[in-house]
Design a protein around this motif. Structure first.
Motif, PDB file in Angstrom:
ATOM      1  N   UNK A  81       0.842  -1.206   0.000  1.00  0.00           N
ATOM      2  CA  UNK A  81       0.000   0.000   0.000  1.00  0.00           C
ATOM      3  C   UNK A  81       0.874   1.252   0.000  1.00  0.00           C
ATOM      4  N   UNK A  82       1.899   1.287   0.853  1.00  0.00           N
ATOM      5  CA  UNK A  82       2.779   2.450   0.916  1.00  0.00           C
ATOM      6  C   UNK A  82       3.469   2.696  -0.420  1.00  0.00           C
ATOM      7  N   UNK A  83       3.899   1.614  -1.053  1.00  0.00           N
ATOM      8  CA  UNK A  83       4.565   1.767  -2.347  1.00  0.00           C
ATOM      9  C   UNK A  83       3.608   2.384  -3.373  1.00  0.00           C
ATOM     10  N   UNK A  84       2.401   1.855  -3.457  1.00  0.00           N
ATOM     11  CA  UNK A  84       1.427   2.347  -4.439  1.00  0.00           C
ATOM     12  C   UNK A  84       1.098   3.815  -4.196  1.00  0.00           C
ATOM     13  N   UNK A  85       0.924   4.162  -2.933  1.00  0.00           N
ATOM     14  CA  UNK A  85       0.560   5.548  -2.607  1.00  0.00           C
ATOM     15  C   UNK A  85       1.647   6.535  -3.004  1.00  0.00           C
ATOM     16  N   UNK A 317       1.253  13.545   2.982  1.00  0.00           N
ATOM     17  CA  UNK A 317       1.845  14.804   2.539  1.00  0.00           C
ATOM     18  C   UNK A 317       2.991  14.500   1.574  1.00  0.00           C
ATOM     19  N   UNK A 318       3.468  15.511   0.879  1.00  0.00           N
ATOM     20  CA  UNK A 318       4.561  15.308  -0.069  1.00  0.00           C
ATOM     21  C   UNK A 318       5.825  14.806   0.631  1.00  0.00           C
ATOM     22  N   UNK A 319       6.106  15.347   1.819  1.00  0.00           N
ATOM     23  CA  UNK A 319       7.287  14.897   2.552  1.00  0.00           C
ATOM     24  C   UNK A 319       7.154  13.433   2.964  1.00  0.00           C
ATOM     25  N   UNK A 320       5.950  13.038   3.399  1.00  0.00           N
ATOM     26  CA  UNK A 320       5.727  11.637   3.767  1.00  0.00           C
ATOM     27  C   UNK A 320       5.878  10.728   2.548  1.00  0.00           C
ATOM     28  N   UNK A 321       5.402  11.198   1.413  1.00  0.00           N
ATOM     29  CA  UNK A 321       5.535  10.407   0.186  1.00  0.00           C
ATOM     30  C   UNK A 321       7.002  10.181  -0.167  1.00  0.00           C
TER      31      UNK A 321
END
Length: 479
Positions: A81-85, A317-321
Motif C-alpha cells: 500500500x505504501x509503495x502504491x501511494x 503529505x509530499x514529505x511523507x511520500x
C-alpha cells in the motif's frame, strides 16, 4: 458499459502460505462477480503464479501499473500500500483492509485504516487488535470453497492407517511422533519436507490430518478427520466443547497447552472413533460459519450497501511520500525477499541458429517447491534449461516433449556431483541440455534449491575422494 475493477495487494505471491492462498481465493470470488482483478506484490514466483492465470499480477518495483481507477481497493500487507501511494495517484470508491494476523508486523493496519469501508479480520483474536482503531470490523474466518462441502463423505468405519502432518513449522514433538507410532504411515507436508499444494484430493487420501489454520476448516467441510496441533500447541480433536475457543484463535493452536509425543499419540488413538462420530457435526458447523461463497457475498454486500464518490487512495503529505518512497524502494533487500530463496529460471530453444536471449523464456521461481512450466513452440533442434543464475541444486521431476517424458535424456552440462537424484552446481550458470525436436509442446517439472553448508561440505568431500582416486589410479598405472 464500464468494466468493474478491483486492485488487491499482498507482500508476495510465491508459495503455499495462508496469506497468498487467501489472496487467490478472494481474487477468484471477485472474478466470479465480474470484476477485473489486478494483484500488486513485491515478489511473484512459481509455483503460485500457476494459480493466477485469470488475474494480472504485478511486481511493484519491476512492473508498471497502467490503470489508476478501481471500484474496490483490497489492501493486505501495508508495505505494498505504501509503495502504491508514493508512486501512483490511485482513485477508488470502496476500500477494504484485510488483516490475517494479530501479531505479524507486516499485518499492521495501513495509514488509511480510518478511511476503510470495512476491515476484514480472520478471527476474534485478530478483531481485538483492531477495535481500538475502528468499529468497521467484519469477521472473515478462513473459509472453504463449495467443492469441499460437495465432496463430504461420512465414514464411521474408517481405519487409522495414513497420517499427514501439514505445516511449515513442524515442532519436535510431532517429528518424534513417527517413532512412537511406527505402525502408521506418516507423510510430512510443508516447508522443509515434501512441499505440495494442499487441496481436496490430497486431504481425502489420508485417514487423519495433523495441522492448524485454514486446512482445519477444509477438513471439516470434506469430512476428513483432523487433529489440531502445531508449534503453539493445540486442542487436538475438535468437538462441541472446544470448538468456540479454538475458532476464536483461528484454529492456530493458541489458547491451548503443548503436549509431548506420547500424550499426542494417546490423544490421537483414544479419540479417533469419537472424532469419526463428530464428522457430520463439524461439516454442518463449517457449512454455517466457513462457506467462502456466503462469507464473501455478505462482505461485498455490506461494502456496496452505500453509494460512495471517487476518492484518493492516500492523503500522505509530499514529505511523507518522499520518505515512504525511499523506504519502499529499498524493501527488496529485506529478509522476506531473500535472493537465494527467489530466483529466475530460463529456457532457451535452438531453431538451428544457436541459442540466444531473444529465443528464450524467463520466469521467477521459489526454492523448495515443485515448479510446473509449459511452453508452446515449434522447430527446435535443441533445448537448454537453466534452473537459476546462481549455484544451486536441482531435481528434474519430468521433462515432457510433445507428451513424452525425456527426463532420462536431459544432460546436466556443468554440475559437480549428483546426490539423491539432485544435480549440484557450483557455478553461476547451471544448465541442462537436450537435443530434440519439439513439434508442439514442452512441459518441465522441477525443484530448485540454493546450496547450503552441508551441500558444500559434501561437494568438498567427494572432490577430495575423486582426486585421491585419480592419484591412486595414476600410481598403479605407473607401477
Amino acid at each position: 458499459m464500464k468494466k468493474k475493477r478491483v486492485l488487491m495487494t499482498n507482500l508476495y505471491l510465491q508459495k503455499y502460505t495462508g496469506s497468498e492462498l487467501h489472496t487467490i481465493e478472494i481474487a477468484r470470488q471477485f472474478k466470479k462477480k465480474g470484476y477485473e482483478v489486478t494483484i500488486v506484490v513485491y515478489s511473484k514466483t512459481y509455483p503460485l503464479l500457476e494459480e493466477c492465470e485469470d488475474f494480472d499480477v504485478l511486481e511493484c518495483q519491476n512492473d508498471k501499473l497502467t490503470v489508476f481507477d478501481y471500484d474496490i481497493v483490497y489492501i493486505q500487507h501495508f508495505p505494498v500500500f505504501d509503495y502504491l501511494c508514493c508512486h501512483y495517484d490511485i482513485q477508488y470508491k470502496y476500500l477494504i483492509i484485510s488483516k490475517l494476523s494479530s501479531f505479524n508486523d507486516i499485518e499492521a493496519l495501513p495509514a488509511c485504516y480510518d478511511k476503510a469501508d470495512l476491515i476484514s479480520v480472520v478471527s476474534l483474536e485478530c478483531a481485538k487488535t483492531v477495535k481500538p482503531f475502528s468499529n468497521r470490523i467484519f469477521l472473515f474466518n478462513n473459509s472453504v470453497e463449495s467443492t469441499y462441502f460437495e465432496c463430504f463423505k461420512e465414514n464411521k468405519e474408517r481405519k487409522l492407517k495414513r497420517i499427514a502432518i501439514i505445516s511449515n513449522h513442524i515442532p519436535n514433538e510431532l517429528y518424534k511422533l513417527r517413532s512412537v507410532m511406527n505402525d502408521i504411515d506418516f507423510d510430512l507436508i510443508g516447508s522443509g519436507n515434501s512441499v505440495k499444494l494442499v487441496n481436496l484430493s490430497l486431504l481425502q487420501s489420508y485417514d487423519l490430518i495433523i495441522t492448524i489454520g485454514r486446512t482445519v476448516q477444509q477438513c471439516f467441510a470434506s469430512g476428513v478427520p483432523v487433529f489440531v496441533y502445531d508449534y503453539f500447541g493445540g486442542p487436538g480433536y475438535i468437538n462441541k466443547e472446544n470448538i468456540v475457543k479454538a475458532r476464536e484463535y483461528n484454529f492456530s493452536g493458541r489458547g491451548f497447552l503443548k503436549m509431548d509425543c506420547l500424550c499426542i499419540k494417546k490423544s490421537i488413538m483414544s479419540g479417533y472413533d469419537d472424532n469419526l462420530n463428530n464428522l457430520k457435526y463439524l461439516h454442518d458447523y463449517a457449512k454455517e460459519h466457513f462457506s467462502l461463497d456466503d462469507t464473501f457475498n455478505l462482505m461485498l454486500t455490506q461494502v456496496l450497501s452505500k453509494k460512495n464518490d471517487w476518492k484518493q487512495l492516500s492523503d500522505y503529505t509530499e514529505l511523507e511520500k518522499i520518505r515512504n518512497s525511499v523506504y519502499t524502494n529499498v524493501f527488496n533487500n529485506s529478509k522476506y525477499l531473500d535472493s537465494s530463496f527467489c530466483q529466475e529460471s530460463q529456457l532457451y530453444f535452438d531453431d538451428g541458429s544457436g541459442f540466444s536471449e531473444n529465443k528464450s523464456f524467463k520466469w521467477n521461481i521459489c526454492a523448495g517447491y515443485p515448479i510446473h512450466k509449459s511452453f508452446e513452440f515449434k522447430s527446435s533442434v535443441a533445448i537448454r534449461f537453466d534452473p537459476s543464475h546462481q549455484p544451486c541444486k536441482c531435481r528434474i521431476l519430468s521433462f515432457l516433449v510433445d507428451g513424452i517424458d525425456h527426463k532420462q535424456d536431459v544432460q546436466p552440462k556443468n554440475s559437480v556431483i549428483c546426490e539423491n537424484d539432485k544435480e549440484l552446481f557450483l557455478n553461476y550458470d547451471p544448465q541442462y541440455n537436450l537435443r530434440i525436436k519439439v513439434m508442439q509442446t514442452l512441459a518441465i517439472t522441477y525443484i530448485y534449491e540454493p546450496l547450503d553448508q552441508k551441500d558444500y561440505e559434501n561437494i568438498e568431500r567427494i572432490l577430495k575422494e575423486n582426486k585421491s582416486r585419480r592419484f591412486l589410479n595414476r600410481f598403479k598405472k605407473n607401477c
